[in-house]
Structures are given as C-alpha cells and as structure tokens.
Design a protein around this motif. Sequence first.
Motif, PDB file in Angstrom:
ATOM      1  N   THR A  29       0.841  -1.204   0.000  1.00 37.73           N
ATOM      2  CA  THR A  29       0.000   0.000   0.000  1.00 37.73           C
ATOM      3  C   THR A  29       0.874   1.251   0.000  1.00 37.73           C
ATOM      4  O   THR A  29       0.556   2.239  -0.657  1.00 37.73           O
ATOM      5  N   TRP A  30       1.945   1.155   0.762  1.00 42.84           N
ATOM      6  CA  TRP A  30       2.847   2.302   0.836  1.00 42.84           C
ATOM      7  C   TRP A  30       3.431   2.606  -0.541  1.00 42.84           C
ATOM      8  O   TRP A  30       3.454   3.745  -0.991  1.00 42.84           O
ATOM      9  N   LEU A  31       3.858   1.545  -1.209  1.00 45.76           N
ATOM     10  CA  LEU A  31       4.433   1.699  -2.537  1.00 45.76           C
ATOM     11  C   LEU A  31       3.401   2.286  -3.493  1.00 45.76           C
ATOM     12  O   LEU A  31       3.714   3.136  -4.330  1.00 45.76           O
ATOM     13  N   TRP A  32       2.168   1.829  -3.334  1.00 46.44           N
ATOM     14  CA  TRP A  32       1.082   2.316  -4.169  1.00 46.44           C
ATOM     15  C   TRP A  32       0.878   3.815  -3.963  1.00 46.44           C
ATOM     16  O   TRP A  32       0.708   4.581  -4.913  1.00 46.44           O
ATOM     17  N   LYS A  33       0.926   4.215  -2.686  1.00 44.71           N
ATOM     18  CA  LYS A  33       0.767   5.637  -2.364  1.00 44.71           C
ATOM     19  C   LYS A  33       1.861   6.469  -3.017  1.00 44.71           C
ATOM     20  O   LYS A  33       1.606   7.532  -3.579  1.00 44.71           O
ATOM     21  N   VAL A  34       3.089   5.961  -2.910  1.00 41.39           N
ATOM     22  CA  VAL A  34       4.219   6.678  -3.500  1.00 41.39           C
ATOM     23  C   VAL A  34       4.010   6.808  -5.003  1.00 41.39           C
ATOM     24  O   VAL A  34       4.199   7.879  -5.593  1.00 41.39           O
ATOM     25  N   TRP A  35       3.570   5.718  -5.610  1.00 38.94           N
ATOM     26  CA  TRP A  35       3.335   5.717  -7.034  1.00 38.94           C
ATOM     27  C   TRP A  35       2.287   6.751  -7.429  1.00 38.94           C
ATOM     28  O   TRP A  35       2.455   7.522  -8.372  1.00 38.94           O
ATOM     29  N   GLU A  36       1.188   6.770  -6.649  1.00 37.94           N
ATOM     30  CA  GLU A  36       0.123   7.735  -6.907  1.00 37.94           C
ATOM     31  C   GLU A  36       0.645   9.168  -6.783  1.00 37.94           C
ATOM     32  O   GLU A  36       0.329  10.048  -7.584  1.00 37.94           O
ATOM     33  N   PHE A  37       1.460   9.347  -5.755  1.00 35.67           N
ATOM     34  CA  PHE A  37       2.019  10.674  -5.473  1.00 35.67           C
ATOM     35  C   PHE A  37       2.878  11.145  -6.646  1.00 35.67           C
ATOM     36  O   PHE A  37       2.825  12.309  -7.045  1.00 35.67           O
ATOM     37  N   CYS A  38       3.659  10.210  -7.210  1.00 31.07           N
ATOM     38  CA  CYS A  38       4.513  10.570  -8.342  1.00 31.07           C
ATOM     39  C   CYS A  38       3.677  10.845  -9.585  1.00 31.07           C
ATOM     40  O   CYS A  38       3.938  11.772 -10.339  1.00 31.07           O
ATOM     41  N   LYS A  39       2.648  10.023  -9.775  1.00 34.22           N
ATOM     42  CA  LYS A  39       1.839  10.154 -10.986  1.00 34.22           C
ATOM     43  C   LYS A  39       1.060  11.463 -10.975  1.00 34.22           C
ATOM     44  O   LYS A  39       0.828  12.071 -12.016  1.00 34.22           O
ATOM     45  N   GLU A  40       0.656  11.868  -9.766  1.00 36.11           N
ATOM     46  CA  GLU A  40      -0.142  13.078  -9.624  1.00 36.11           C
ATOM     47  C   GLU A  40       0.570  14.279 -10.238  1.00 36.11           C
ATOM     48  O   GLU A  40      -0.053  15.153 -10.838  1.00 36.11           O
ATOM     49  N   ASP A  41       1.841  14.376 -10.035  1.00 36.37           N
ATOM     50  CA  ASP A  41       2.612  15.479 -10.589  1.00 36.37           C
ATOM     51  C   ASP A  41       4.009  14.969 -10.926  1.00 36.37           C
ATOM     52  O   ASP A  41       4.867  14.845 -10.052  1.00 36.37           O
ATOM     53  N   GLY A  42       4.213  14.703 -12.209  1.00 29.94           N
ATOM     54  CA  GLY A  42       5.465  14.099 -12.645  1.00 29.94           C
ATOM     55  C   GLY A  42       6.697  14.921 -12.317  1.00 29.94           C
ATOM     56  O   GLY A  42       7.796  14.381 -12.173  1.00 29.94           O
ATOM     57  N   SER A  43       6.502  16.242 -12.164  1.00 26.39           N
ATOM     58  CA  SER A  43       7.677  17.082 -11.949  1.00 26.39           C
ATOM     59  C   SER A  43       8.310  16.848 -10.581  1.00 26.39           C
ATOM     60  O   SER A  43       9.444  17.250 -10.346  1.00 26.39           O
ATOM     61  N   ARG A  44       7.564  16.172  -9.686  1.00 27.21           N
ATOM     62  CA  ARG A  44       8.144  15.883  -8.376  1.00 27.21           C
ATOM     63  C   ARG A  44       9.353  14.973  -8.507  1.00 27.21           C
ATOM     64  O   ARG A  44      10.388  15.196  -7.876  1.00 27.21           O
ATOM     65  N   VAL A  45       9.214  13.931  -9.321  1.00 25.38           N
ATOM     66  CA  VAL A  45      10.314  12.996  -9.516  1.00 25.38           C
ATOM     67  C   VAL A  45      11.450  13.683 -10.257  1.00 25.38           C
ATOM     68  O   VAL A  45      12.625  13.542  -9.916  1.00 25.38           O
ATOM     69  N   LYS A  46      11.063  14.466 -11.269  1.00 26.92           N
ATOM     70  CA  LYS A  46      12.075  15.189 -12.031  1.00 26.92           C
ATOM     71  C   LYS A  46      12.909  16.063 -11.106  1.00 26.92           C
ATOM     72  O   LYS A  46      14.137  16.085 -11.188  1.00 26.92           O
ATOM     73  N   PHE A  47      12.211  16.780 -10.236  1.00 30.67           N
ATOM     74  CA  PHE A  47      12.921  17.670  -9.327  1.00 30.67           C
ATOM     75  C   PHE A  47      13.912  16.890  -8.467  1.00 30.67           C
ATOM     76  O   PHE A  47      15.066  17.295  -8.289  1.00 30.67           O
ATOM     77  N   SER A  48      13.468  15.745  -7.945  1.00 25.90           N
ATOM     78  CA  SER A  48      14.337  14.952  -7.081  1.00 25.90           C
ATOM     79  C   SER A  48      15.585  14.516  -7.829  1.00 25.90           C
ATOM     80  O   SER A  48      16.709  14.639  -7.313  1.00 25.90           O
TER      81      SER A  48
END
Lengths: 517, 517
Positions: free
Chosen positions: B10-29
């Motif tokens: 579930t945790w992994l799923w949440k993280v995935w959702e969080f990334c999908k919601e705004d792709g620029s978050r991963v880019k920024f990291s």
Amino acid sequence: MRMSCSYFKTWLWKVWEFCKEDGSRVKFSLKAGLAVLLVSLLILFQAPYEVFGINIIWSILTVAIMFEYTVGSTFNRGFNRALGSLLAGILAIGVAQLALCSGQVAEPIIIGISIFFVGTVTSFLKQWPSLVPYEYGFRVILFTYCLIIVSGYRMGNPIRTSMNRLYSIAIGGFVAVFVNVLVFPIWAGEKLHKELVNSFDSVADSLEECVGKFLKDDGSEHPEFSTTVMDEFPDEPAYKKCKATLNSSARLESLASSAKWEPPHGRFCHFFYPWSEYVKVGAVLRYCAYEVMALHGVLHSEIQAPYNLRVAFQSEIQDATNQAAELVRSLGKDISNMKRTLKTSLLKRVHSSAERLQRAIDMHSYLLTACSEPPDNSSKPLLKQLSHTLSLTPNEIPDQLADLDGDGLVKNLNQQSQNIESGTPLPAAAPAESYHEQMRKQSRRLHSWPSREVSAFEEEGPSNMDLLPRMKALETTAALSLATFTSLLIEFVARLDHLVDAVDQLSRLAKFKYVGL
Amino acid sequence: MRMSCSYFKTWLWKVWEFCKEDGSRVKFSLKAGLAVLLVSLLILFQAPYEVFGINIIWSILTVAIMFEYTVGSTFNRGFNRALGSLLAGILAIGVAQLALCSGQVAEPIIIGISIFFVGTVTSFLKQWPSLVPYEYGFRVILFTYCLIIVSGYRMGNPIRTSMNRLYSIAIGGFVAVFVNVLVFPIWAGEKLHKELVNSFDSVADSLEECVGKFLKDDGSEHPEFSTTVMDEFPDEPAYKKCKATLNSSARLESLASSAKWEPPHGRFCHFFYPWSEYVKVGAVLRYCAYEVMALHGVLHSEIQAPYNLRVAFQSEIQDATNQAAELVRSLGKDISNMKRTLKTSLLKRVHSSAERLQRAIDMHSYLLTACSEPPDNSSKPLLKQLSHTLSLTPNEIPDQLADLDGDGLVKNLNQQSQNIESGTPLPAAAPAESYHEQMRKQSRRLHSWPSREVSAFEEEGPSNMDLLPRMKALETTAALSLATFTSLLIEFVARLDHLVDAVDQLSRLAKFKYVGL
C-alpha cells in the motif's frame, strides 16, 4: 544637502515608528547579534580556540541559520538541524567505511552514487505532504552528508570529521536556544494568542462598521463606484483588518506549529497546550467573517435598498448587530483573559434580537414587495402598455414613456397606496420624484454594483428591449436587497453558535479558568 | 510477515500515486541528485581537486541550499546568496584590514563588536516589510561575514579567505542554476498560470454544484446537520476546491514573486511578463468566490426556502447559473490558451439571464411574502390569541395550541388562500400537513442552520415566549431565503464584470493573442 537631511529625518522617523509598533523587533535584532557574538567569542579568545579549533566555525553557521524570531521556530529548526545532522553523520560514516573497504578505484564511484542517491531521496521526501514541515531537516541531511563524506574522502577519517561537525553544531544550537529562550523570549504561542484575539475584535468592528454604514447611507452621497474591486475602501479601516483575518490562515497555522515546540511558559503553563484548537477557532471565525464580507458586498452593491426602508428596520438591525458584535467581542475577551464563562444568556439575547429582526421583516414584508401585488386585472393594462412600449423603435419610446409616466404609473402607484391600508410609509415612494430623476436613477441601477458604462452593452443593435422592464423589476429587487442584508446578518448570528462551540472547546482543552455568572 | 508485506505494498502504491499526480516531483528529485553529484565530482576527481582544493566544499553547501523547486526561486535564492556573499565579503575585508591596523589587543575587540553589529543590523533589516523577501540574503550576509572575518583572524589573509569562498560559491551557484534551467526546467510561471486557470474552473464548478444542490433539495432527505462548521461536506468536491482557492493568496503571491525572476521561456516569451497581474486576477476571483461561499452558507442554512418556491424559479436560477459558470470557465480557458476574446456577448447573456431572474422574482414577489399580508383587522384576533397563549404557563400551552390549530390557524390559512387570487401555488402550502408535522418542522427551524438543541436555551425558566411567535415569522423568512439566494447569485454575476475587466487587463499587458469573433 538640506533635502537629503530632511529625507534622512523622515527615514529615521519611519524606523522609529516601525520599532515602536512592535518592541520585540528590536529585541530580536539585539538577541541575534548577541548570539553570534557569543559563539564568535569561542574562536576569538585563545583558550576555547585551543580546545575546539577552527571547527567552531560551524557553530557560527548554525547560529546564523537556526536563530529564528520565536522560541518555537528556533526549537523546531534546531530539532531539524540536530536530527538531520545526526542521521547524515551516521549514514556518511557507514557509507564511507563501505567505500574504504571496496578499494581505491571503487571508492569515489560508491561515494558519487551515494551522493546522487541521498540528493534524490531527500529531495523527494521533502515534497511528501506530511513531511513538508521538515523541509529544512532534509536540506540539512543532504549537505551534511555531502560535506562529511567528501571531506572524509579527501582528508581521511570520516568519523572524526563527522564528530567534529556534530559537536560544533551542538555548541551553535545550544547558544542559539540559550539566548533565544533566556533573553527576552518571544513566544510563538503568545503571538498566536494575541493574533486570534485581535481577529475577534476586527470581525466585530467590521460588522458594526458595515451595518453602521448601511443604515447611515441615505443615498445622497453615493460616490462614483470605482471599477476596481480591490479598492482599499479608505473610510473602512475595520474592513481592511477583517480582510486580513480572512487571509490569515497560513499565518495562524505556522504560528501554531511553532508554538507546539515551545515548553510551558507564562500563562500557557501546562504541557500539550492545545495550540491546534486556536487554528480551528480561527477557521470558524473566518467562516463568520465570510458573512461579513457578503454584507460588505451588499453594502457596496449598486442595487440599494431605499433609505426609508432601511430606516424602518433600523432599530432591529442595529440591535441584532450590537448584540452579535458584543458576543464576538466577549468571546475574544474571554480568550484574551483565559477565562471560561457561560455564554448562554448572551447567546440567547443575540438569538432573540435576531428573531425580533426576523419578525419585523415578516410583519412588514409587504413593504419589500409593495410595488408588485399579484397580477390582478387592474394592473394588467399597465403591463400591456409596457410590453407595447417594448415593441416600439427606440425613437418612439420617450413619448410613450411620458404617457406612461403621466397616466399608468401614477395610477398604479395610487392603486398601491390604496392596497396598503396600514399607516407605514411607502418605501422610497416614487411619485414625489420627477420623471427625469427616476430615469437617472434607473440608468445608474441598470447594471448592478459594477459601474460599467451602459453604452458598452449597446453595441448589438437596439437592446433597449432590456432597458425598460427593469425599471420596475429593480425597484423590487432594491427592496429585496434589504432582505438579503438581514438574511446575511441572521446567518452571521447563526454561525455564532459554532463560534461559541469552538471557543468553548478551546477553553475546555486549554483548561481556562471557569468563571460562573 | 505477510502483514508487513501488504503494508509495504500500500505504501508503494501511495508513493506511485504521489509521483503520478505530478510528474515534476520525480524530475525535481533527480535534478537535485544530479546537481550535488556534479559539484561533488569536482572534489572526487583528482584533476579539479588539485585546482580548487578542499574549498570546493562550499560549492556543495551552496547547491544544497540554493536548489529550489522552480527556476524562479532558484534564481531568487541564487541572487540572494551571491549578493549577500559579495556584500559580506567586501565588508569583512574592510573591517579585517581596519582591525589588523589597530594592533593585536584591539583586533579581537573590533571584530567582536563588528560581529554583534552586523548580527543586529541584518536581523533588524530583514523584518522591514519591503525587505522581507530578501530574508535569506540577510542570513547569508550574517554568516558569510562571520565566517570570513573569524577565519581571516585565525588563519590570516582575510582577502584570500573571502576570495576562495566567493569563487566556490559561484561554482556552486552556477551548477545549481545550470542543472535547474537546462534539465527539465520547472517554471514557477507555468505553475502560476495553471493554478490560476484551475481556480477559475473550481469557482465555476462550485457555483454549479451549490446551485444544483439548492434546486434539487426537496427537503426530504435533510441529514442531521453536524455541529461542526468545518465539516468536509464530502458530497461536495468542488466546494472543497473553491475553499482552497480562497486560501491560495499566499501561494499565488510566492509563485508570482518567483516567476518574476525567470527569463522569458516557452509561452511566456517576452520580457517583463506581467506576473503580478495574475495575483490581481486571483484576488478578484477570490472576491467572486466569497459570494459562492455565501451561497453555500444559504444552502446549508437551517432556514430553507420551500421546495415549491424553488421549483417556481428553477429555470431562471439555473439559467443564470449556467451562463455565469460558462463565462467564468471561458475566462479561465482564455487565460489557459493565452487568447483574448471579446466577452461582450457572453457578458450580455449573463446580464440578461440575471435580469430575467430579477424580473421573475419581481413578478412573483408576492410568493415570497404570501403568508403575511399587512396586519388588517381580520388577522388581529389571531395575533391576540397568540399573545394570550404566550402569557400562559408551559403546562397550559398544549391545550391552547390545539384550540389554535382547530380554529384560528385554519381560519387564517383560509383567509390567506382567499387573499391570493392568482392561480399560482401556495409555497409549501401548510393545510395538507398535519399539525404535528408542522410543529416538528417548526422546532427544527427554530434555531437556524446550527443544530443546537432547543433545550440548551430553555434553561432560564419559561422561554416558550420565544417559541411561538416565530412559527409565522420563520415561514416568511424561509421564503425570503430564496430572495437571499438569488440576490447573492445576482451579486456574483455583478462581480463577474470586474473579473472580466481584470482578465482583460491581464491579457492586454501579457499581450495575449487577440481573437475576433
């Protein structure tokens, strides 16, 4: 020369005013100076320098970065910095040992990868909603990790590097907290408390100001409505404050999150003081303030209830307003004094005054619709006449209107006065006004509140069709604007119940002193 | 074990959702990781290390501190850091030379005093309203000054110390800006643009949702009103977004101040793009949203207009709402597409639909006050009877009420139906309902919107005095609640003019492409 001198004087005066406005600003500045001085002494004096060495330079950095305005945020930042440094130090030592064991070629590669990895992970985590408050902590982890592992690589002995760094940070943190708490402490909790109390007052003031203006305004001195919404309404100081209250949610929240870090102090002398309740009360208060904003909207709407009508309900409106404002102020005062009193009687009075207002509106509700009896036979000719007028070309209208004015309208008005047999005055009774006066008024009312030019909407051919029927329509709408105003006032009163509840909840959780009646 | 595995999932799923919601978050990291890696390479590789030495460690610190989410805020922070370091360097060199000349005893004293002085002045200046945005710059000045002057004192040669520091900061700043701008840049301007467009949509959605609920609600499924104001209204997703819009002022402002630092890019391809206009448009939109909040207040008020009455005006209300929402959406779309279109015809339609609504209210305004003709002789006995009832003790009331019900009330109602000779239906016509049904309804309406227990206000002896007269009063008030709703809707429409103006101003200043009709 003299110019620059007078300029300097005004500048000095401004600075003086700025300091006087909030004395803690100067205190904070002096404290910050003191803190960096104290930590610099460790390096300026020979004895401590011999003990700590040049590493103490990290303490200065820590003080400069950690020293915040309030005690709470200093603690918060200190916690972030301490925990961040500690985690980074442990991680760095682990990775450095691993890299050391893996040989000279692999060492920089492992270090490089680990730096990239830490940079990515910390930057990702600090965007996670529940971790956003610890943004600074992640920043600290990142640069501390990089510093330790890189300088460990270049200078050997990562353990000593990180230990040195940790104790100098600890010294810096200690000095910052020490000065911040012991020398004129500025508590976030105290500020939050005061800010909330002030919001209560500003909502009450704004309500009174708004209603006062509504009742006073006899339409004689309506200024040109400016086209910008965001005008300052310079003659309404309380409104400005109330608007500030509406935008204060972020500020209250940050103060509350700082206040949570503060130890019990002064009046807030028990642990786990419910600072978050302050935010909740603030939210409910904001909820009430929305109604004040709506009242303010009606006040500055171009559609205005006739003065006579407002006067008719003046005492009830004034009474309800006074009672409501008194309740709001008394709630604010209770919080300010940290007392808990029963608000039942006050609330009851507010309710009954609101009910009196409702009843008054009810009793005289025919006033609100005086111009528009149910369409019976006698008034139909007028309507027909109107619709006849509408089908004419624009040029013909004035004549027809004159007819209407001289004949139908007056007849209609007479009829109305016959219908209403009670002695109450007609709202803004029209017959006394000249026809031109009426037309002038109409054209002002045509487009409600915003003062757009009528011509702006007349591009598409003869749109006069829209112009005429409004004449009567708006007369009623104007009267109904009073109903709107009172409804909003009553809704404000209704929301006060929630405010009382929220304040009561706060005073229970914060263990305010109970004061019987 | 299986538990923790599913928890991890579930945790992994949440993280995935969080990334999908705004792709620029991963880019920024990833970008942040890349930036620190790049600057670390300068120290990990032998060749650059030999050139720059261990001082390059300051570059890492600079990158970690400077690297912000958007390009604009990175520039902003970089500017603060560069200018702060430069000023501090110059000041430190000056003071250090002065201290050097003044002899060995005076040197540490002068340095100490200067540190205190710089600490106090920077802390004071950063509180000055117009300098608040440069808070970070003052922090940089403080710690850079301390670091340079102290290390200069201990290691001699303050000029070389400060030069070393300056160029390593410059390298760090360069890397940070380089990575931030060239690798998947995240523009504050773009975010601001999108956020504003979204607010338009959420205001329009919320308006439609609110009105839709108002019209649909036939009173049959009124849930228990919860006592907390701050409930989430889970069935109103748009309302939540609209509330977020109300609290977005600080966010818009910070985005705009970041966006000002950004060079022309993408769609925003000319210099001095008017980002501050976005904030203004946002403010006007918020001003409109206040009316939606007020509408929402009426919707959830305990005083509700009878269903029949609402149905009577349904088409007009719906029409005005649809037009208004369409206008708001089309404004949002124009900004989104960076086009400038004439809104005259749309605005005209909105106006005329609002006027139709006004006229409808006017025509049928007798409906709003149907129950309360001016107090003539025939209804007076009832009033007398009522006031007689009021003076009785609570025990006697039921009997009297039964009398009233059987006699006065029905008579009164008949009278009313005679008074109204038109064919329109009576609002929530009472006679069909049983007496008990009526009383139940009344007691629910007694205390408007908030659902306080009636008993809570009955402590002070026989307060039944308040209970009875409201019976009639609130029937009218309920009808007037419709007037309030429509007035607020009309006010919303009126404010749209300002919104159109503000958007027009924005599109002129931002040189949006003009599209004729």
